[in-house]
Structure formats: C-alpha cells, structure tokens
Design a protein around this motif. Sequence first.
Motif, PDB file in Angstrom:
ATOM      1  N   SER A 100      30.070  58.463 -19.098  1.00  0.00           N
ATOM      2  CA  SER A 100      30.066  57.201 -19.829  1.00  0.00           C
ATOM      3  C   SER A 100      28.620  56.775 -20.038  1.00  0.00           C
ATOM      4  O   SER A 100      27.810  56.833 -19.108  1.00  0.00           O
ATOM      5  CB  SER A 100      30.820  56.116 -19.050  1.00  0.00           C
ATOM      6  N   ASP A 158      25.992  53.706 -21.908  1.00  0.00           N
ATOM      7  CA  ASP A 158      25.971  52.381 -22.530  1.00  0.00           C
ATOM      8  C   ASP A 158      25.506  52.507 -23.979  1.00  0.00           C
ATOM      9  O   ASP A 158      25.100  53.587 -24.436  1.00  0.00           O
ATOM     10  CB  ASP A 158      25.112  51.411 -21.729  1.00  0.00           C
ATOM     11  N   THR A 193      37.113  52.172 -18.747  1.00  0.00           N
ATOM     12  CA  THR A 193      36.256  52.798 -17.742  1.00  0.00           C
ATOM     13  C   THR A 193      37.072  53.660 -16.786  1.00  0.00           C
ATOM     14  O   THR A 193      38.240  53.373 -16.537  1.00  0.00           O
ATOM     15  CB  THR A 193      35.490  51.719 -16.931  1.00  0.00           C
ATOM     16  N   GLU A 200      30.579  53.273 -23.108  1.00  0.00           N
ATOM     17  CA  GLU A 200      30.915  52.207 -22.167  1.00  0.00           C
ATOM     18  C   GLU A 200      30.704  50.846 -22.844  1.00  0.00           C
ATOM     19  O   GLU A 200      29.675  50.588 -23.441  1.00  0.00           O
ATOM     20  CB  GLU A 200      30.026  52.330 -20.932  1.00  0.00           C
TER      21      GLU A 200
END
Length: 238
Positions: free
Chosen positions: A92, A94, A187, A221
């Motif tokens: 994941s 950002d 998530t 994410e």
Amino acid sequence: MAAVTSISPHPSSSPLYHKFHPSPLAYNLNSSVEPNSSCFATKAIQLSNRRKSSSIYRAIRIQNAATKQAKTPAEEDWKIKRQVLLEKKVRSVDVKEALRLQTENRFIILDVRPEAEFKEAHPAGAINVQIYRLIKEWTAWDIARRAAFAFFGIFSGTEENPEFLQSVESKLPKDAKIIVACSAGGTTKPSQNLPEGQQSRSLIAAYLLVLNGYTNVFHLEGGIYNWFKEGLPTESEE
C-alpha cells in the motif's frame, strides 16, 4: 404408707436410644463426619449447590456461545482475500508516493471506480476499468435487485463486472506496474476495531489481479479521496 412413685429410666439409658442417637463423644471434632440427621441434609445441600453452580456455568457458556457474533460470509470471504494479498506482498502506498512512482517509475494508476465517477474527475494519466458496473439487464431478478437498492435510496445499483479481468488484460500486460485505486482505499492493516483491516473495491481488484498472474500490483492507501484532498494533478472527461 407413702406412695411409691415409679421413675422411668432416662431415655439415654435405653439401648434403642443409643441405636438411633449415637453419643456425641463418638464424633471426632476434627472430622468432617456429622451426626446422621444433619449429615444427609448437609451433603444434599452441598450436592445441590454444586449441581446448581454447574448448571449455571453451563447455561452461561451456552448463552455466550449463542450470543457471540459469527462472521458473515462476506467477512469470511474478505479474510481469504486479505491473506492472499499479504502472501503476494501487495504494498500500500500513499498518494504522494503513488504520484512519484507514476512520474518516475512509469507506474499506471488503475482507477476501478464506476465509469461516471472516473469521467467526472480522476488522477491525471489514470486508466479506468470498473470492478462494479451499473445493473444492465432487465430480467425479473435484476428488477428485484434494482428495487432492493431503491428501498435504501440507491437508484444506481451495481453488480460485479464480469468483464473486469478481460478489460484489464486488453489494456495492461501481466508485467505492468500497477497502482490500484478506488474512492476510499481500504486497508489490509489490522486495528483494534478492524482486526482484519477494511476491504474495498481497490483491494478486491488487486486480489483478482495477483490471482491472475499480475506481478507488480500496488494499492492506493486513502484512495482517490486523499488524492483530491492533497490537490494532486487531476483531469476530467466531461
């Protein structure tokens, strides 16, 4: 002549008395044995209490087992998908890291939101393959499904896109570097309230991709929501 008064012997001198009333001296003060009359009563009370305690304990266990919430089929299904994602090491990232990977390492952002949402606004350079689509058919079953969505105020009910993988394969080779994105992101990380993480459309899409031979799959994410929130480059088709 003085009358002779007959005096009956004390009951304790009778052999029958001793037969049914043993002398207190016969009991050891340190012994747990009690006189006959109270012994049976005490034992009965103790046994009854034990039985009651055991019954109450069993009842509590049964009640706890009955009231403990079982996992729904959807939760069990997500648990399996999450395990595959972890085994395949789907990372994941950002939104800022995703932008860097896109500009410097030629990663492709695969936006799996519905087509209408994608056209309204999406990350610059992203491609769209919706993992869920609007219900297309008008069979009795599909009409019932639309009615069920409408009951909850949703007038654009969706269904799984059976052509999802086929569409992705027509646009991206199996060795493509992909960052899968949806609205919220979901998530795989556990938390106190969500020990199995939180599933999302992008994670389900990532699961399908790695299960079908894609080897460089990442996950956005925070989703497209965070992309817009950070003011990163976007474009529109409207």
